[in-house]
Enzyme design. Structure first.
Site: not given
Length: 294
Positions: A44, A107, A133, A138, A161, A203
């Site tokens: 990202t 989305y 992840y 987000r 993550k 991370i």
């Protein structure tokens, strides 16, 4: 094992918007010199959403070439269409990546069963270790600890993550997942506590600016030295908040440019460069962290 202080590396660009490979090489050397344990390329923070497939592969390939075996490179391979993620995963599998980091499909809002099917299909398509992840802020989807635990049984899925900032998640994940399943924080503000609670690594976005300092904090926390870890973490707390004053990677890219590590502050639309409103407060946080700026 991939442990410790990892950087979610930015992708530097020229003023015309092309990838700036000279600056990329400089960034890789910066992190190797300061002890970063691994580089995440084109996640990202590396603007994966706006790079073409060819650019994505080229940036990862060049990052590996610049690293020259001195530091592991983890490639971002996430997306919101399983077939396209498999295509990217298989292409990245031709490169010398240590692992891949696969964000939950954004989305679309898949169910937990959809997430399980997605990640199993991706993992089945490659021999390269996969790291899940989860960043619901987000993506609009939250991968629950029970879902992670089921996926952790797949031989190619080695870790997760977790970027919710909810520290109770780390304890729940450790309880549910196999002992050798790797837990990474994706939230700088809670990373120190995450490691002290048994996490394996971080991370990090802030690591782009303070790799040596962040590495020292992570090492102390991993060693169980809470007093030292908290002392090393304290000067960095301002960065953790200010680097998200606008959407990542807008602030961190501006800050890395102010440090003179990249030649240009270009960022691809629909993101725009950091608003003037936030310059002063981000500079103040950088000063507290003893970061020299141009």
């Amino acid at each position: 094992m991939l442990n410790g202080s990892m950087v979610a590396l930015i992708t530097p660009m020229t003023g015309s918007g092309e990838v700036d490979y000279a600056s990329l090489e400089k960034l890789v050397e910066f992190h190797i010199d300061r002890g970063t344990d691994a580089i995440v390329s084109v996640g990202t923070t590396g603007e994966s959403a706006t790079l073409s497939l060819a650019e994505h592969l080229a940036v990862v390939k060049q990052t590996i070439a610049f690293a020259a075996g001195r530091i592991p490179v983890i490639a971002g391979n996430g997306g919101n269409a399983t077939a396209k993620v498999i295509e990217l995963t298989q292409a990245l599998g031709q490169l010398d990546v240590a692992a891949m980091l696969c964000v939950t499909p954004y989305y679309n809002k898949p169910t937990q069963q959809g997430l399980i099917a997605h990640y199993r299909a991706v993992a089945d398509s490659t021999d390269i270790p996969q790291i899940l992840y989860n960043v619901p802020g987000r993506t609009g989807v939250d991968m629950l600890p029970e879902t992670v635990a089921e996926l952790a049984l797949h031989s190619k899925i080695i870790g997760v993550k977790e970027a919710t900032g909810d520290l109770s998640r780390s304890s729940r994940l450790r309880q549910l997942c196999p002992a050798d399943f790797l837990l990474y924080s994706g939230d700088d503000a809670t990373a120190c506590e995450f490691l002290l609670l048994g996490g394996n690594g971080v991370i990090s976005v802030a690591n782009n600016l303070v790799p040596a300092e962040f590495k020292a904090m992570c090492d102390a926390a991993l060693a169980g030295n809470a007093t030292l870890a908290h002392r090393l973490d304290a000067p960095l707390t301002g960065l953790y908040s200010e680097l998200f004053c606008e959407a990542n990677p807008i602030p961190v890219k501006w800050a890395v440019h102010r440090m003179g590590l990249i030649n240009n502050n270009h960022i691809r639309l629909p993101l725009t460069e950091l608003s003037d409103t936030y310059h002063g407060q981000l500079l103040q946080a950088m000063n507290k962290a003893r970061i020299e700026v141009n």
